[in-house]
Design a protein around this motif. Structure first.
Motif, PDB file in Angstrom:
ATOM      1  N   MET A  28       0.825  -1.165   0.069  1.00  0.00           N
ATOM      2  CA  MET A  28      -0.057  -0.029  -0.051  1.00  0.00           C
ATOM      3  C   MET A  28       0.842   1.103  -0.054  1.00  0.00           C
ATOM      4  SD  MET A  28      -1.851  -2.655   0.105  1.00  0.00           S
ATOM      5  CE  MET A  28      -0.545  -3.597   1.344  1.00  0.00           C
ATOM      6  N   LEU A  29       2.230   1.190   0.274  1.00  0.00           N
ATOM      7  CA  LEU A  29       3.105   2.110   0.425  1.00  0.00           C
ATOM      8  C   LEU A  29       3.472   2.321  -1.315  1.00  0.00           C
ATOM      9  CD1 LEU A  29       5.374   1.671   3.330  1.00  0.00           C
ATOM     10  CD2 LEU A  29       4.039   3.476   2.846  1.00  0.00           C
ATOM     11  N   ASN A  47      -2.531   7.763  -0.050  1.00  0.00           N
ATOM     12  CA  ASN A  47      -1.981   7.471  -1.258  1.00  0.00           C
ATOM     13  C   ASN A  47      -0.565   6.563  -1.030  1.00  0.00           C
ATOM     14  OD1 ASN A  47      -3.916   8.888  -2.652  1.00  0.00           O
ATOM     15  ND2 ASN A  47      -2.830  10.608  -2.512  1.00  0.00           N
ATOM     16  N   GLY A  48      -0.055   6.277   0.221  1.00  0.00           N
ATOM     17  CA  GLY A  48       1.115   5.788   0.372  1.00  0.00           C
ATOM     18  C   GLY A  48       2.247   6.523   0.264  1.00  0.00           C
ATOM     19  N   ASP A  49       2.367   7.740   0.045  1.00  0.00           N
ATOM     20  CA  ASP A  49       3.536   8.746   0.436  1.00  0.00           C
ATOM     21  C   ASP A  49       3.715   9.004   1.862  1.00  0.00           C
ATOM     22  OD1 ASP A  49       3.878   9.212  -2.628  1.00  0.00           O
ATOM     23  OD2 ASP A  49       2.208  10.366  -2.516  1.00  0.00           O
ATOM     24  N   LEU A  50       4.958   9.168   2.096  1.00  0.00           N
ATOM     25  CA  LEU A  50       5.322   9.453   3.592  1.00  0.00           C
ATOM     26  C   LEU A  50       5.126  10.983   3.823  1.00  0.00           C
ATOM     27  CD1 LEU A  50       8.712   7.519   3.492  1.00  0.00           C
ATOM     28  CD2 LEU A  50       6.464   6.758   4.555  1.00  0.00           C
ATOM     29  N   LYS A  51       4.618  11.051   5.012  1.00  0.00           N
ATOM     30  CA  LYS A  51       4.459  12.421   5.685  1.00  0.00           C
ATOM     31  C   LYS A  51       5.258  12.579   6.934  1.00  0.00           C
ATOM     32  CE  LYS A  51       0.543  14.339   3.620  1.00  0.00           C
ATOM     33  NZ  LYS A  51      -0.895  15.044   3.747  1.00  0.00           N
ATOM     34  N   CYS A  88      16.236  11.689  15.351  1.00  0.00           N
ATOM     35  CA  CYS A  88      16.005  10.175  15.180  1.00  0.00           C
ATOM     36  C   CYS A  88      14.621  10.069  14.469  1.00  0.00           C
ATOM     37  CB  CYS A  88      15.564   9.672  16.913  1.00  0.00           C
ATOM     38  SG  CYS A  88      16.922   9.950  18.074  1.00  0.00           S
ATOM     39  N   ILE A  89      14.774   9.144  13.450  1.00  0.00           N
ATOM     40  CA  ILE A  89      14.018   8.784  12.551  1.00  0.00           C
ATOM     41  C   ILE A  89      12.955   7.544  13.108  1.00  0.00           C
ATOM     42  CG2 ILE A  89      13.311   8.732  10.028  1.00  0.00           C
ATOM     43  CD1 ILE A  89      15.927  10.160   9.237  1.00  0.00           C
ATOM     44  N   ALA A  90      11.688   7.776  12.945  1.00  0.00           N
ATOM     45  CA  ALA A  90      10.800   6.636  13.182  1.00  0.00           C
ATOM     46  C   ALA A  90       9.787   6.471  12.411  1.00  0.00           C
ATOM     47  CB  ALA A  90      10.279   6.812  14.593  1.00  0.00           C
ATOM     48  N   TYR A  91       9.179   5.477  12.113  1.00  0.00           N
ATOM     49  CA  TYR A  91       8.039   5.366  11.215  1.00  0.00           C
ATOM     50  C   TYR A  91       6.744   4.579  11.892  1.00  0.00           C
ATOM     51  CZ  TYR A  91       5.471   3.086   7.182  1.00  0.00           C
ATOM     52  OH  TYR A  91       4.534   2.825   6.369  1.00  0.00           O
ATOM     53  N   LEU A  92       5.681   5.377  11.879  1.00  0.00           N
ATOM     54  CA  LEU A  92       4.458   5.136  12.559  1.00  0.00           C
ATOM     55  C   LEU A  92       3.321   4.591  11.431  1.00  0.00           C
ATOM     56  CD1 LEU A  92       2.129   5.449  14.605  1.00  0.00           C
ATOM     57  CD2 LEU A  92       1.584   7.928  13.953  1.00  0.00           C
ATOM     58  N   ALA A 114       3.457  17.328   6.876  1.00  0.00           N
ATOM     59  CA  ALA A 114       3.906  17.767   5.596  1.00  0.00           C
ATOM     60  C   ALA A 114       4.289  16.707   4.882  1.00  0.00           C
ATOM     61  CB  ALA A 114       5.000  19.049   6.043  1.00  0.00           C
ATOM     62  N   PRO A 115       4.324  17.000   3.459  1.00  0.00           N
ATOM     63  CA  PRO A 115       4.895  15.831   2.749  1.00  0.00           C
ATOM     64  C   PRO A 115       6.335  15.847   2.848  1.00  0.00           C
ATOM     65  CG  PRO A 115       4.415  17.791   1.285  1.00  0.00           C
ATOM     66  CD  PRO A 115       3.859  18.110   2.793  1.00  0.00           C
ATOM     67  N   PHE A 116       7.188  14.478   3.097  1.00  0.00           N
ATOM     68  CA  PHE A 116       8.365  14.227   3.281  1.00  0.00           C
ATOM     69  C   PHE A 116       9.329  14.639   2.218  1.00  0.00           C
ATOM     70  CE2 PHE A 116      11.938  10.910   4.730  1.00  0.00           C
ATOM     71  CZ  PHE A 116      12.521  11.967   5.425  1.00  0.00           C
ATOM     72  N   HIS A 117       8.828  13.900   0.949  1.00  0.00           N
ATOM     73  CA  HIS A 117       9.513  14.189  -0.174  1.00  0.00           C
ATOM     74  C   HIS A 117       9.649  15.782  -0.565  1.00  0.00           C
ATOM     75  CE1 HIS A 117      10.643  14.295  -4.431  1.00  0.00           C
ATOM     76  NE2 HIS A 117      11.738  13.084  -4.290  1.00  0.00           N
TER      77      HIS A 117
END
Length: 340
Positions: A1-2, A43-47, A125-129, A167-170
């Motif tokens: 789904m990503l 939409n599967g984009d990272l924020k 520190c980067i984490a993924y929720l 915010a949109p990460f990219h």
């Protein structure tokens, strides 16, 4: 789904190994950490989750920031500090067992330590929720992915901040607003605002690129049932109701620039665009560079973090446990440190 780009970005972050850090050589009073909390949108984009700091705080009041703060004990790791501060500021539980059912936080990596003007070593520190693998199998792929933004992010309860937004990460690699992110930012008079503004300045005895991004504040009427994805999710205390996207905006010429600790003029209630700038913007640009394996569309500093400068300052006796009266991190101090 990503999306494939998001999958690859998470893979790169999991594999990233930062260089040796000076963070653990700093005394407790000089240690700080921030949390770059990523999550998938519908939409599967990272924020990424950000905050607007309360105007009453002693430092960096009224500014956009990543959740974070100073360490409490020498035993705390940077990630421990970032998670504890994220709980105190936005209500993100410190352990997965305390998250709502179906969610988890994965620690991906840490980035080189940054030097703040307040003489702190700040470790990103980067984490993924994300939805956990135990989420209901009856959910469709898109529902499964969108549940993070539309169900979890609004639950984050601001405690020490004026607002929580995303915010949109990219986007922190792009120099123009992309319509897929939603309505673009506007100025207070209704004219379009640029997504990105940048300028070169002198800092750390070198030319330093200061980034400014303008994230449109979402309307309070944004709904998870909307046919198009919202440009961001936000949560504000009941005493600070969210205005519509047509109210006054940030971005005037008198706004503080770069890593200026002055708050933006007016209260958060007066803004339709949240300005992400200074060290926060630099950290997000560098994190996106690592994640996507790309360089920004705008000019930037090539190196990551300030490990070398922190080491030099420690060698010359700066960044001590107790800050001495009148001790300020000036250009002269950095010039002397650069010669060590």
């Amino acid at each position: 789904m990503l999306t494939q780009a998001s999958v690859q970005a998470l893979t790169r972050l999991r594999a990233y190994k930062p260089p040796a850090t000076q963070w653990y050589n700093c005394p407790l009073t000089r240690r700080a950490a921030v949390l770059i909390l990523l999550f998938p949108d519908r939409n599967g984009d990272l924020k990424v989750v950000l905050t607007m700091r309360a105007s009453t705080l002693r430092s960096y009041a009224g500014q956009a920031a990543l959740p974070g703060g100073k360490s409490d004990t020498l035993a705390e790791s940077p990630f421990d500090t970032a998670r504890r501060e994220a709980y105190e500021e936005i209500g993100l539980p410190t352990t997965n067992t305390k998250l709502p059912p179906g969610f988890k936080v994965e620690h991906l990596c840490e980035l080189p330590t940054n030097l703040a003007k307040t003489e702190l070593g700040v470790r990103p520190c980067i984490a993924y929720l994300c939805p956990s693998s135990t989420s209901s199998s009856s959910e469709t792929g898109k529902e499964h992915s969108s549940s993070v933004e539309e169900k979890m992010i609004p639950r984050l309860d601001p405690k020490e901040v004026a607002a929580v937004f995303t915010a949109p990460f990219h986007g922190f690699l792009e120099d123009t607003w992309d319509e897929r992110w939603g309505p673009p930012p506007v100025q207070k008079d209704g004219r379009p605002e640029k997504w990105y503004r940048g300028a070169w300045t002198d800092w750390h005895e070198s030319r330093w690129r200061m980034h400014n991004f303008y994230m449109p504040r979402p309307s309070s009427s944004s709904s998870s049932s909307s046919s198009s994805p919202p440009s961001s999710s936000s949560s504000t205390p009941k005493s600070n109701p969210t205005p519509s996207s047509t109210s006054a905006a940030a971005g005037g010429t008198m706004e503080p620039q770069g890593d200026d600790p002055r708050p933006a003029k007016g209260s958060v209630d007066d803004l339709t665009a949240f300005r992400v700038f200074g060290m926060t913007a630099r950290i997000l640009v560098d994190a996106a560079r690592v994640a996507y394996g790309e360089e920004p569309q705008f000019e930037h500093n090539a190196h990551f973090g300030d490990e070398d400068m922190i080491a030099r300052l420690l060698d010359m006796g700066r960044l001590s446990e107790m800050k001495r009266k009148g001790e300020v991190l000036t250009k002269d101090v950095l010039r002397r440190a650069s010669k060590i």
